[in-house]
Design an enzyme around this catalytic site. Structure first.
Site, PDB file in Angstrom:
ATOM      1  N   TRP A 164       0.737  -1.193   0.228  1.00 34.28           N
ATOM      2  CA  TRP A 164       0.132   0.055   0.061  1.00 34.28           C
ATOM      3  C   TRP A 164       0.834   1.321  -0.147  1.00 34.28           C
ATOM      4  O   TRP A 164       0.281   2.439  -0.201  1.00 34.28           O
ATOM      5  CB  TRP A 164      -0.962   0.011   1.301  1.00 34.28           C
ATOM      6  CG  TRP A 164      -0.169  -0.444   2.585  1.00 34.28           C
ATOM      7  CD1 TRP A 164      -0.345  -1.756   3.051  1.00 34.28           C
ATOM      8  CD2 TRP A 164       0.526   0.101   3.442  1.00 34.28           C
ATOM      9  NE1 TRP A 164       0.682  -1.994   4.020  1.00 34.28           N
ATOM     10  CE2 TRP A 164       1.082  -0.918   4.072  1.00 34.28           C
ATOM     11  CE3 TRP A 164       1.168   1.373   3.203  1.00 34.28           C
ATOM     12  CZ2 TRP A 164       2.164  -0.511   5.338  1.00 34.28           C
ATOM     13  CZ3 TRP A 164       2.146   1.791   4.316  1.00 34.28           C
ATOM     14  CH2 TRP A 164       2.365   0.889   5.325  1.00 34.28           C
ATOM     15  N   GLY A 178       6.826  -6.334   0.205  1.00 35.89           N
ATOM     16  CA  GLY A 178       6.202  -6.402   1.546  1.00 35.89           C
ATOM     17  C   GLY A 178       7.417  -6.625   2.485  1.00 35.89           C
ATOM     18  O   GLY A 178       8.308  -6.552   2.455  1.00 35.89           O
ATOM     19  N   GLU A 200      10.913  -8.320  -2.932  1.00 34.03           N
ATOM     20  CA  GLU A 200      11.341  -6.889  -2.407  1.00 34.03           C
ATOM     21  C   GLU A 200      11.024  -6.892  -0.997  1.00 34.03           C
ATOM     22  O   GLU A 200       9.632  -6.346  -0.719  1.00 34.03           O
ATOM     23  CB  GLU A 200      10.707  -5.885  -3.503  1.00 34.03           C
ATOM     24  CG  GLU A 200      11.250  -5.776  -5.019  1.00 34.03           C
ATOM     25  CD  GLU A 200      12.419  -5.643  -5.222  1.00 34.03           C
ATOM     26  OE1 GLU A 200      13.472  -5.288  -4.011  1.00 34.03           O
ATOM     27  OE2 GLU A 200      12.924  -5.793  -6.303  1.00 34.03           O
ATOM     28  N   LEU A 201      11.874  -6.769  -0.109  1.00 37.32           N
ATOM     29  CA  LEU A 201      11.447  -6.814   1.242  1.00 37.32           C
ATOM     30  C   LEU A 201      11.663  -5.761   1.967  1.00 37.32           C
ATOM     31  O   LEU A 201      12.010  -4.792   1.668  1.00 37.32           O
ATOM     32  CB  LEU A 201      11.642  -8.261   1.912  1.00 37.32           C
ATOM     33  CG  LEU A 201      11.473  -9.383   0.900  1.00 37.32           C
ATOM     34  CD1 LEU A 201      11.893 -10.592   1.399  1.00 37.32           C
ATOM     35  CD2 LEU A 201       9.914  -9.676   0.549  1.00 37.32           C
ATOM     36  N   CYS A 260      10.463   1.449   1.890  1.00 31.26           N
ATOM     37  CA  CYS A 260      11.315   0.364   2.240  1.00 31.26           C
ATOM     38  C   CYS A 260      12.775   0.817   2.219  1.00 31.26           C
ATOM     39  O   CYS A 260      13.776   0.310   2.905  1.00 31.26           O
ATOM     40  CB  CYS A 260      11.176  -0.889   1.500  1.00 31.26           C
ATOM     41  SG  CYS A 260      11.166  -0.651  -0.198  1.00 31.26           S
ATOM     42  N   GLU A 280      12.289  -2.788  11.480  1.00 32.06           N
ATOM     43  CA  GLU A 280      12.120  -1.626  10.683  1.00 32.06           C
ATOM     44  C   GLU A 280      11.056  -0.820  11.130  1.00 32.06           C
ATOM     45  O   GLU A 280       9.895  -1.442  11.337  1.00 32.06           O
ATOM     46  CB  GLU A 280      11.631  -2.267   9.260  1.00 32.06           C
ATOM     47  CG  GLU A 280      11.334  -1.318   8.287  1.00 32.06           C
ATOM     48  CD  GLU A 280      11.063  -1.962   6.720  1.00 32.06           C
ATOM     49  OE1 GLU A 280      10.574  -3.073   6.807  1.00 32.06           O
ATOM     50  OE2 GLU A 280      11.044  -1.510   5.767  1.00 32.06           O
TER      51      GLU A 280
END
Ligand code: NAD
Length: 480
Positions: A155, A232, A254-255, A288, A385
């Site tokens: 999102w 995510g 893609e974390l 991120c 994070e």
């Protein structure tokens, strides 16, 4: 735009039809600036998912046989529509995600750039001829589309992240089923509408919503799906990569990240504050690659903190629909709880608060731009994070010491450094364990450049020639 704007009713987009879910179930899309419901969100049941799977299976032969030149024409036409509609798409994104309207509109424009770039790059999906040791034999290497793709997007960038996945897959010749985040469905649906209006054959792109784990488990188990792409958290990424591994299909992941920023004693402090302050609090820190752990040389630490705190405190928080707003709300109430927990924990571990530190209260998921100082490694925020508008500082004295701290975590997405020395810039670029590094610079996203992490931040790249390659398989033909 904002006065007359009405949030569009989200639909499923399956086999070329815009419709509600077969089972009639709905979730709720909410405005994060007010907490109010914007619209009910249709949920796909297994019959709907089967229909989407049939659509991508049926259209794969057709789409892969469509020349790259003709695929590019459709994608470029869709890109043109995205530019024309950027203000509207931006308003949809801001309503459901919260970021300032100017940022959402720019993001929609960036989607057009992404589609255009992949459209062009598809025409350069070169194979090669390898010289043979056998007389008269030709060794030919072809790049072919991997097959139908299941994509899962979050999102925080509700148009550009779906765009990276859809544009690369479609350009390579792969049909797609995408499940965007349930918080921000309208943004991706407007992109799908551009593609539909541009003449993408019905069924090549399908958009579904539902309970994320149910949808991903069902789609990834299907033999129709040949590749997955997810953006995510690391914990969900590991789970989905595991499901893909059971079917031996490739995944792009893609974390999460926890980007270090190293401010050396010779850094231009104003530049470091302007660039990293901008990218820290942009999108309320829900990025991120957001800079988070500021390692500042002891000799400039206090001066840097003073400047960054002044920058953070000057930001105007509010609804993204108001033109003066510089930072909107967080996307969902979960993030507020996370901010509160992490900041309380850091304070208990002795952190100072140079700016912000709390939510202003009232309606909406707002949180003050926050700067915590001298945070020890024992505080959770040094390892978890934050994914919110919080930066933390630590002091350092030596190059080796700061490299060890920067590389301490299992994450390896983005890292940043500020120095006026070319020698230090080269050395730090070599030493940092990250997929993307900004040195005296903070913008790491663009269609032309690879975007991706190492270690537990994932594998594979989106963007750059690597982004298209991710949707190809290599076929070798030896012809005598
Ligand atoms: P989350 O992990 O629950 O969800 C993140 C995204 O993954 C959402 O879009 C969600 O719909 C999707 N998702 C969750 N479980 C899924 C599943 N089993 N199958 C398919 N999709 C699934 O986290 P959240 O509370 O929404 O966000 C917080 C954390 O997510 C952050 O701390 C951050 O690490 C991560 N995140 C990362 C990015 C990124 O750009 N890398 C984007 C958004 C969130």
């Amino acid at each position: 735009m904002t006065d007359a704007f009405e949030y569009p009713q989200p639909k499923l987009f399956i086999a070329g039809h815009w419709r509600m879910g077969g089972g009639g179930d709905t979730l709720s899309v909410r405005n994060p600036a007010t907490g109010q419901e914007l619209a009910p969100l249709p949920v796909a049941n297994t019959a709907d998912l089967d229909e989407a799977l049939t659509a991508v299976e049926r259209t794969f032969p057709l789409w892969r046989a469509t020349s790259a030149y003709d695929r590019a024409k459709i994608l470029k036409k869709a890109a043109g529509l995205m530019r024309e509609r950027a203000a509207y798409i931006g308003a949809v994104s801001t309503s459901e995600q919260g970021k300032p309207l100017a940022e959402s509109t720019n993001e929609a424009m960036a989607c057009a750039d992404i589609f255009e770039w992949y459209a062009e790059e598809a025409r350069r999906a070169y194979g090669r001829i390898v010289p043979s040791k056998h007389p008269g034999v030709r060794h030919m290497v072809f790049k072919e589309p991997v097959g139908p793709v299941a994509a899962f997007s979050p999102w925080n960038f509700p148009t550009t992240i779906p765009s990276r996945k859809m544009a690369a897959a479609l350009a390579a010749g792969c049909p797609v089923i995408i499940k965007p985040a349930e918080e921000t469905p309208g943004s991706c649906l407007e992109l799908a509408r551009c593609l539909d209006d541009a003449g993408l054959p019905k069924g090549v792109l399908n958009v579904v919503f539902g309970v994320p784990a149910d949808i991903s488990t069902y789609l990834i188990a299907s033999p129709v799906i040949r590749k997955i792409s997810f953006t995510g958290s690391t914990v969900v990424g590991k789970h989905l990569a595991g499901l893909a591994a059971q079917r031996m299909i490739p995944s792009t992941m893609e974390l999460g990240g926890h980007a270090p920023v190293i401010v050396f004693d010779d850094a231009d402090l104003d530049l470091a504050v302007r660039l990293s302050g901008g990218s820290k609090y942009r999108n309320a820190g829900q990025i991120c690659i957001a800079p988070t752990r500021f390692y500042v040389h002891d000799s400039v630490h206090d001066a840097f903190v003073e400047k960054l705190a002044a920058y953070a405190s000057s930001l105007k928080i509010g609804s993204g629909m108001e033109a003066s707003t510089q930072m909107g709300p967080l996307a969902n109430p979960r993030r507020l709880t996370a901010m509160d927990d992490l900041i309380s924990d850091a304070r208990q571990h002795g952190a100072g608060v140079a700016a912000g530190g709390k939510g202003p209260g009232g309606a909406g998921n707002f949180w003050q731009p926050t700067l915590l100082t001298d945070v020890p490694n024992s505080a959770r925020i040094m390892s978890e994070e934050p994914f919110g508008p919080v930066a933390v500082t630590q002091r350092f004295s030596t190059f080796d010491e700061v490299v060890a701290q920067a590389n301490r975590l299992p994450y390896g997405l983005a890292a940043y450094a500020y120095t006026r020395s070319a020698r230090t810039a080269a050395d730090i670029g070599d030493a940092l364990e990250a997929g993307m590094i900004g040195i005296n610079f903070s913008i790491l996203t663009g269609p032309e450049t690879p975007f991706g992490g190492v270690k537990e931040s994932g594998h594979g790249s989106e963007g750059g020639i690597e982004g298209l390659e991710a949707y190809h398989v290599t076929k070798y033909v030896a012809q005598g």
